[in-house]
Write a protein that holds these residues in place. Sequence first.
Motif, short mmCIF file in Angstrom:
data_model
loop_
_atom_site.label_atom_id
_atom_site.label_comp_id
_atom_site.label_asym_id
_atom_site.label_seq_id
_atom_site.Cartn_x
_atom_site.Cartn_y
_atom_site.Cartn_z
N VAL A 104 -6.67 -15.60 0.69
CA VAL A 104 -5.41 -15.65 -0.05
C VAL A 104 -4.82 -14.25 -0.17
N GLY A 105 -3.52 -14.14 0.03
CA GLY A 105 -2.81 -12.89 -0.18
C GLY A 105 -2.08 -12.93 -1.52
N VAL A 106 -2.25 -11.90 -2.31
CA VAL A 106 -1.58 -11.79 -3.61
C VAL A 106 -0.83 -10.46 -3.64
N ARG A 107 0.50 -10.54 -3.68
CA ARG A 107 1.31 -9.33 -3.87
C ARG A 107 1.51 -9.15 -5.37
N TRP A 108 1.49 -7.89 -5.82
CA TRP A 108 1.63 -7.61 -7.25
C TRP A 108 2.43 -6.34 -7.46
N SER A 109 2.93 -6.22 -8.67
CA SER A 109 3.64 -5.01 -9.07
C SER A 109 3.10 -4.53 -10.40
N MET A 110 3.12 -3.23 -10.59
CA MET A 110 2.91 -2.65 -11.91
C MET A 110 4.31 -2.30 -12.40
N VAL A 111 4.71 -2.93 -13.50
CA VAL A 111 6.08 -2.77 -13.98
C VAL A 111 6.09 -2.11 -15.34
N SER A 112 7.18 -1.44 -15.63
CA SER A 112 7.38 -0.84 -16.94
C SER A 112 7.44 -1.94 -17.99
N ALA A 113 6.68 -1.79 -19.05
CA ALA A 113 6.68 -2.79 -20.12
C ALA A 113 8.03 -2.82 -20.84
N ARG A 114 8.79 -1.73 -20.75
CA ARG A 114 10.08 -1.67 -21.45
C ARG A 114 11.22 -2.28 -20.64
N GLY A 115 11.24 -2.03 -19.35
CA GLY A 115 12.38 -2.47 -18.57
C GLY A 115 12.05 -3.34 -17.38
N ALA A 116 10.82 -3.68 -17.19
CA ALA A 116 10.37 -4.50 -16.07
C ALA A 116 10.70 -3.89 -14.71
N GLU A 117 10.89 -2.57 -14.69
CA GLU A 117 11.13 -1.86 -13.43
C GLU A 117 9.78 -1.60 -12.74
N ALA A 118 9.67 -1.97 -11.48
CA ALA A 118 8.44 -1.76 -10.74
C ALA A 118 8.22 -0.27 -10.49
N VAL A 119 7.02 0.21 -10.80
CA VAL A 119 6.67 1.61 -10.55
C VAL A 119 5.54 1.72 -9.54
N GLY A 120 5.03 0.60 -9.11
CA GLY A 120 3.95 0.57 -8.12
C GLY A 120 3.65 -0.86 -7.76
N GLY A 121 2.77 -1.02 -6.81
CA GLY A 121 2.40 -2.37 -6.42
C GLY A 121 1.49 -2.35 -5.22
N GLY A 122 1.23 -3.54 -4.72
CA GLY A 122 0.36 -3.63 -3.57
C GLY A 122 0.12 -5.05 -3.14
N LEU A 123 -0.86 -5.19 -2.28
CA LEU A 123 -1.29 -6.47 -1.74
C LEU A 123 -2.80 -6.53 -1.82
N ASP A 124 -3.30 -7.63 -2.36
CA ASP A 124 -4.74 -7.87 -2.35
C ASP A 124 -5.01 -9.06 -1.45
N VAL A 125 -5.98 -8.90 -0.56
CA VAL A 125 -6.40 -9.97 0.33
C VAL A 125 -7.76 -10.43 -0.18
N LEU A 126 -7.77 -11.65 -0.72
CA LEU A 126 -8.95 -12.20 -1.36
C LEU A 126 -9.62 -13.21 -0.44
N ALA A 127 -10.88 -12.98 -0.10
CA ALA A 127 -11.67 -13.94 0.66
C ALA A 127 -12.58 -14.66 -0.33
N LEU A 128 -12.58 -15.97 -0.28
CA LEU A 128 -13.29 -16.80 -1.25
C LEU A 128 -14.57 -17.38 -0.66
N ASP A 129 -15.53 -17.58 -1.55
CA ASP A 129 -16.77 -18.23 -1.11
C ASP A 129 -16.57 -19.75 -1.16
N GLY A 130 -17.61 -20.49 -0.87
CA GLY A 130 -17.53 -21.95 -0.84
C GLY A 130 -17.21 -22.59 -2.17
N ASP A 131 -17.42 -21.87 -3.27
CA ASP A 131 -17.11 -22.38 -4.61
C ASP A 131 -15.72 -21.96 -5.08
N GLY A 132 -14.97 -21.27 -4.22
CA GLY A 132 -13.62 -20.84 -4.59
C GLY A 132 -13.59 -19.56 -5.40
#
Length: 144
Positions: A104-132
Amino acid sequence: MSNELDVKVLADRYVAQWNEPDAAARSALIRELWAHDGFQVLVDPPQEIREAAERLAFPVPPLEVRGFDALDARVARAYEMFVAPGEYVFQARGDAFLLMPNVVGVRWSMVSARGAEAVGGGLDVLALDGDGRIRSDHQFIEAS
């Protein structure tokens, strides 16, 4: 992981662990989400680590944490640095997506708590086991 709902639930819970203020709840969430020997690799370490390795004539070292205790410490430290002071919050950016069965690919942002402006972010690639549960997480931080 085979359907959009499962992927969304996983992504929502994955992002939630980084924002969870209660240490016990955060630890419980990590133990629910991750395989006991799960690991996270920071694929592109910060520039200062790359430069320090280069000065010592070493290749860029992989930054990896493995197992519940190390993952708990990693997530707790990110929470302490970015979320606890009230400056930032992590949130999913767009829909998570299935790359292949149990990946699974999950894109995310780190946003300012005051204005919801993105100040960073990335992509996590999650490989799951047989139990999810997350077996591996390769995290790619986007340049700001």
